[in-house]
Design a protein around this motif. Structure first.
Motif, PDB file in Angstrom:
ATOM      1  N   VAL A   6      53.124  55.772  57.475  1.00  9.31           N
ATOM      2  CA  VAL A   6      53.193  54.684  57.764  1.00  9.31           C
ATOM      3  C   VAL A   6      54.427  53.984  56.973  1.00  9.31           C
ATOM      4  N   GLN A   7      55.083  53.507  57.852  1.00 13.91           N
ATOM      5  CA  GLN A   7      56.316  52.537  57.112  1.00 13.91           C
ATOM      6  C   GLN A   7      56.067  51.112  57.404  1.00 13.91           C
ATOM      7  N   LEU A   8      56.379  50.189  56.571  1.00  7.08           N
ATOM      8  CA  LEU A   8      56.376  49.051  56.612  1.00  7.08           C
ATOM      9  C   LEU A   8      57.569  48.188  56.265  1.00  7.08           C
ATOM     10  N   VAL A   9      58.191  47.463  56.964  1.00  8.49           N
ATOM     11  CA  VAL A   9      59.749  46.911  56.721  1.00  8.49           C
ATOM     12  C   VAL A   9      59.588  45.438  57.010  1.00  8.49           C
ATOM     13  N   GLU A  10      59.946  44.624  55.626  1.00  8.89           N
ATOM     14  CA  GLU A  10      59.875  43.226  55.568  1.00  8.89           C
ATOM     15  C   GLU A  10      61.283  42.716  56.215  1.00  8.89           C
ATOM     16  N   SER A  11      61.045  41.423  56.577  1.00  6.01           N
ATOM     17  CA  SER A  11      62.378  40.599  56.793  1.00  6.01           C
ATOM     18  C   SER A  11      61.889  39.202  56.663  1.00  6.01           C
ATOM     19  N   GLY A  12      63.207  38.502  56.871  1.00  3.53           N
ATOM     20  CA  GLY A  12      62.949  37.056  57.038  1.00  3.53           C
ATOM     21  C   GLY A  12      62.830  36.153  55.622  1.00  3.53           C
ATOM     22  N   GLY A  13      63.127  36.935  54.584  1.00  2.79           N
ATOM     23  CA  GLY A  13      63.311  36.195  53.228  1.00  2.79           C
ATOM     24  C   GLY A  13      64.681  35.636  53.165  1.00  2.79           C
ATOM     25  N   GLY A  14      64.743  34.570  52.335  1.00  2.44           N
ATOM     26  CA  GLY A  14      65.987  33.712  52.050  1.00  2.44           C
ATOM     27  C   GLY A  14      65.585  32.554  51.055  1.00  2.44           C
ATOM     28  N   LEU A  15      66.811  31.929  51.194  1.00  6.84           N
ATOM     29  CA  LEU A  15      66.663  30.605  50.390  1.00  6.84           C
ATOM     30  C   LEU A  15      66.410  29.417  51.036  1.00  6.84           C
TER      31      LEU A  15
ATOM     32  N   GLY B  54      54.637  54.414  62.509  1.00  4.68           N
ATOM     33  CA  GLY B  54      54.058  55.777  61.840  1.00  4.68           C
ATOM     34  C   GLY B  54      52.469  55.627  61.988  1.00  4.68           C
ATOM     35  N   GLY B  55      52.022  54.830  62.456  1.00  6.82           N
ATOM     36  CA  GLY B  55      50.405  54.846  62.300  1.00  6.82           C
ATOM     37  C   GLY B  55      49.831  54.241  63.584  1.00  6.82           C
ATOM     38  N   THR B  56      48.182  54.488  63.643  1.00  5.18           N
ATOM     39  CA  THR B  56      47.516  53.853  64.673  1.00  5.18           C
ATOM     40  C   THR B  56      46.968  52.541  63.970  1.00  5.18           C
ATOM     41  N   PHE B  57      47.343  51.409  64.318  1.00  6.31           N
ATOM     42  CA  PHE B  57      46.887  50.174  63.518  1.00  6.31           C
ATOM     43  C   PHE B  57      45.713  49.498  63.868  1.00  6.31           C
ATOM     44  N   GLY B  58      45.129  49.948  64.897  1.00  8.65           N
ATOM     45  CA  GLY B  58      44.011  49.162  65.595  1.00  8.65           C
ATOM     46  C   GLY B  58      42.938  48.639  64.722  1.00  8.65           C
ATOM     47  N   THR B  59      42.566  49.612  63.795  1.00 11.06           N
ATOM     48  CA  THR B  59      41.472  49.266  62.654  1.00 11.06           C
ATOM     49  C   THR B  59      41.970  48.785  61.197  1.00 11.06           C
ATOM     50  N   TYR B  60      43.326  48.649  61.295  1.00  8.31           N
ATOM     51  CA  TYR B  60      43.919  48.320  59.961  1.00  8.31           C
ATOM     52  C   TYR B  60      43.900  46.783  59.324  1.00  8.31           C
ATOM     53  N   ILE B  61      43.893  46.739  58.012  1.00 13.06           N
ATOM     54  CA  ILE B  61      43.814  45.447  57.454  1.00 13.06           C
ATOM     55  C   ILE B  61      45.365  45.289  57.152  1.00 13.06           C
ATOM     56  N   MET B  62      46.024  43.943  57.661  1.00 18.80           N
ATOM     57  CA  MET B  62      47.415  43.935  57.131  1.00 18.80           C
ATOM     58  C   MET B  62      47.420  42.901  56.166  1.00 18.80           C
ATOM     59  N   GLY B  63      48.201  43.007  54.978  1.00 13.91           N
ATOM     60  CA  GLY B  63      48.101  41.876  54.061  1.00 13.91           C
ATOM     61  C   GLY B  63      49.661  41.761  53.536  1.00 13.91           C
TER      62      GLY B  63
ATOM     63  N   CYS C 177      54.664  43.471  52.315  1.00 14.51           N
ATOM     64  CA  CYS C 177      53.851  43.640  53.416  1.00 14.51           C
ATOM     65  C   CYS C 177      52.923  45.015  53.095  1.00 14.51           C
ATOM     66  N   ALA C 178      51.728  45.016  53.222  1.00 11.55           N
ATOM     67  CA  ALA C 178      50.839  45.913  52.933  1.00 11.55           C
ATOM     68  C   ALA C 178      49.684  46.450  54.038  1.00 11.55           C
ATOM     69  N   ALA C 179      49.461  47.701  54.222  1.00 13.30           N
ATOM     70  CA  ALA C 179      48.523  48.081  55.094  1.00 13.30           C
ATOM     71  C   ALA C 179      47.365  48.997  54.741  1.00 13.30           C
ATOM     72  N   ASP C 180      46.514  48.790  55.198  1.00  9.44           N
ATOM     73  CA  ASP C 180      45.025  49.911  54.675  1.00  9.44           C
ATOM     74  C   ASP C 180      44.056  49.904  55.876  1.00  9.44           C
TER      75      ASP C 180
ATOM     76  N   GLU D 254      43.926  47.345  45.581  1.00  9.96           N
ATOM     77  CA  GLU D 254      45.094  48.085  46.151  1.00  9.96           C
ATOM     78  C   GLU D 254      45.189  48.483  47.690  1.00  9.96           C
ATOM     79  N   TYR D 255      46.359  48.277  48.279  1.00 13.95           N
ATOM     80  CA  TYR D 255      46.402  48.784  49.752  1.00 13.95           C
ATOM     81  C   TYR D 255      47.085  50.094  49.661  1.00 13.95           C
ATOM     82  N   MET D 256      46.818  50.988  50.818  1.00 14.01           N
ATOM     83  CA  MET D 256      47.261  52.238  51.014  1.00 14.01           C
ATOM     84  C   MET D 256      48.892  52.254  50.881  1.00 14.01           C
ATOM     85  N   TYR D 257      49.192  51.123  51.859  1.00 16.50           N
ATOM     86  CA  TYR D 257      50.697  51.235  52.187  1.00 16.50           C
ATOM     87  C   TYR D 257      51.301  50.187  51.804  1.00 16.50           C
TER      88      TYR D 257
END
Length: 124
Positions: A2-11, A26-35, A96-99, A110-113
């Motif tokens: 699993v890979q998570l890539v954040e974007s959109g930050g700034g001032l 990189g994963g099947t996210f159908g039952t994941y919690i995203m945080g 961003c996190a996923a579990d 803690e989240y797994m990813y």
């Protein structure tokens, strides 16, 4: 893997808005919690918001409730964090996190990813 890539930050000025994105792969996210979590300098990482992948359940930290909205686009494997009425104390690196475990919706464990983070700076 699993890979998570954040974007959109700034001032942004206090009172302004930003939308963060998290591209998941990189994963099947159908039952994941995203945080989303955040960490300001000198402080511990803090829970911000979480969502089930089907979008049916969300949870927010009290500090952001009513100002931030978490959502997801399943077709794009992307999770968003819409932030409005930003305050200087919202400034932090946002992660961003996923579990796959539903218990993670509470944000207390803690989240797994996790991603590498995106910086949000709020000027007063």
């Amino acid at each position: 893997q699993v890979q998570l890539v954040e974007s959109g930050g700034g001032l942004v000025q206090a009172g302004g808005s930003l939308r963060l994105s998290c591209q998941a792969s990189g994963g099947t996210f159908g039952t994941y919690i995203m945080g989303w979590f955040r960490q300001a300098p000198g402080k511990d990482r803090a829970f911000v918001a979480a969502i089930t992948w089907n979008g049916g359940t969300t949870n927010y930290a009290d500090t952001v409730k009513g100002r931030f909205t978490i959502s997801r686009d399943s077709a794009k494997n992307t999770v968003y964090l819409q932030m409005t009425s930003l305050k200087p104390e919202d400034a932090a690196v946002y992660y961003c996190a996923a579990d796959p475990r539903f218990s993670r919706i509470g944000g207390r464990s803690e989240y797994m990813y996790g991603g590498q983070g995106t910086q949000v700076t709020v000027s007063s």
